[in-house]
Design an enzyme around this catalytic site. Sequence first.
Site, PDB file in Angstrom:
ATOM      1  N   ASP A   1      -3.942  -4.985   6.423  1.00 37.33           N
ATOM      2  CA  ASP A   1      -4.323  -5.893   5.347  1.00 37.33           C
ATOM      3  C   ASP A   1      -3.168  -6.836   5.024  1.00 37.33           C
ATOM      4  OD1 ASP A   1      -5.805  -7.039   3.317  1.00 37.33           O
ATOM      5  OD2 ASP A   1      -5.349  -5.463   1.858  1.00 37.33           O
TER       6      ASP A   1
ATOM      7  N   MET B   1      -0.043   1.188   5.066  1.00 32.79           N
ATOM      8  CA  MET B   1      -0.784   1.478   6.285  1.00 32.79           C
ATOM      9  C   MET B   1      -1.859   0.427   6.507  1.00 32.79           C
ATOM     10  SD  MET B   1      -2.898   4.801   4.882  1.00 32.79           S
ATOM     11  CE  MET B   1      -4.249   4.737   6.060  1.00 32.79           C
TER      12      MET B   1
ATOM     13  N   HIS C   1      -2.932  -1.497  -3.116  1.00 28.35           N
ATOM     14  CA  HIS C   1      -4.083  -0.620  -2.866  1.00 28.35           C
ATOM     15  C   HIS C   1      -4.032   0.556  -3.827  1.00 28.35           C
ATOM     16  CE1 HIS C   1      -4.272  -2.146   1.595  1.00 28.35           C
ATOM     17  NE2 HIS C   1      -4.666  -3.046   0.721  1.00 28.35           N
TER      18      HIS C   1
ATOM     19  N   SER D   1       0.854  -1.189   0.000  1.00 29.96           N
ATOM     20  CA  SER D   1       0.000   0.000   0.000  1.00 29.96           C
ATOM     21  C   SER D   1       0.886   1.235   0.000  1.00 29.96           C
ATOM     22  CB  SER D   1      -0.943  -0.040   1.213  1.00 29.96           C
ATOM     23  OG  SER D   1      -1.824   1.067   1.204  1.00 29.96           O
ATOM     24  N   THR D   2       0.795   2.071   1.021  1.00 31.85           N
ATOM     25  CA  THR D   2       1.528   3.330   1.063  1.00 31.85           C
ATOM     26  C   THR D   2       3.030   3.110   0.919  1.00 31.85           C
ATOM     27  OG1 THR D   2      -0.158   4.231   2.530  1.00 31.85           O
ATOM     28  CG2 THR D   2       1.944   5.402   2.425  1.00 31.85           C
TER      29      THR D   2
END
Length: 368
Positions: free
Chosen positions: A312, A309, A216, A189-190
Amino acid sequence: MPALLEAAPPPVRDPRIRVMVVDDSAIVRGLIVQTLERDPALRVVARAAQGEAALAELDRTAVDVVVLDIEMPVMDGLTALPLILKKRPEVKVIMASTLTRRNARTSLQALQAGAADYVPKPETGGLVGAEEFARELTAKVKALGQARGRGRAAPTAAPAASPAHPAPVVRAAPLSPPVRPQVLAIGGSTGAPPALMTLFADLKGELEQAVLLTQHMPPTFTAMLAEQLERTGERPAAEARDGEPILPGRIYVAPGGWHMTVGRSGKVPVIRLNQEPPEHFCRPSVDPMLRSAAAVYGPGVLAVILTGMGADGADGCRMVAEAGGRFVVQDEATSVVWGMPGAAAKTGLADAVLPLPQIGPWIRRACA
């Protein structure tokens, strides 16, 4: 004897995360400010209408996170980004752009140039009441603000453990040699897009296994990411299509807005896409991919959780390990946000917690 003067107490620093909003539209700028200031942990300390004004604000205002528009007059976001990071290397920058193919490409370029994350911005007319936008923007600003102070360099060794940051637990070596992986399943993600480029550059020409990737990202962005991965990794990469067979040597990217899972058509593993409810506020989500891969491939799954973040992927990694598979996570020092990899590491089932530069060599050894 003169009375002793008491030393003045040191000034108390405001604990709120300091944000600067940069957007050429006064309406959008105001709405973003309103969105962020709903959260008591955030404080908007500066506003600017274009890049040059943002740089001037940084000379007189302490900032933790910058929300930076891409398309602006005088100096656009992509031009301003490296100048902001040169002036304030510790600042985290979130790019904001509408969901066009050109802006998706520019946002990915910005991530490669040092931006920490991006957020898809609705059209101006739809910004009011866009709760999903507000939730995502606020969550990302808070996550990056809480991670402020972490350097951008990627060290080659994990930091020493301390009482505040104990060493992550990894599982003991298996009693029997691990099964050679059939599929590599990656979640992030991030901060993960640049990490993915590093990882696939390391794996270039070295990996026979199919790769499943859930990042994501919204629609359009995932197609651009697949194109970049194909160039970087020099192997076929594309958004996954429902029902297509999973073949060795290919990269399958979960399309924005769809969960990507693994199923079977007879004895052949195939891609399955669905629009079931988001998990961890995300669709695509990493957990459905890992759960299904563990069910189909069993001990033949090798999973990797990169910076991001939230949590998940942790439950999916647990299921991979319970099925006899293996997983490795990125360490805190080289992660932009140690949410997802940290949650997976805390299961105590990871085979390794590694700095980003060491993950590719680890995978090559595991897949040999």
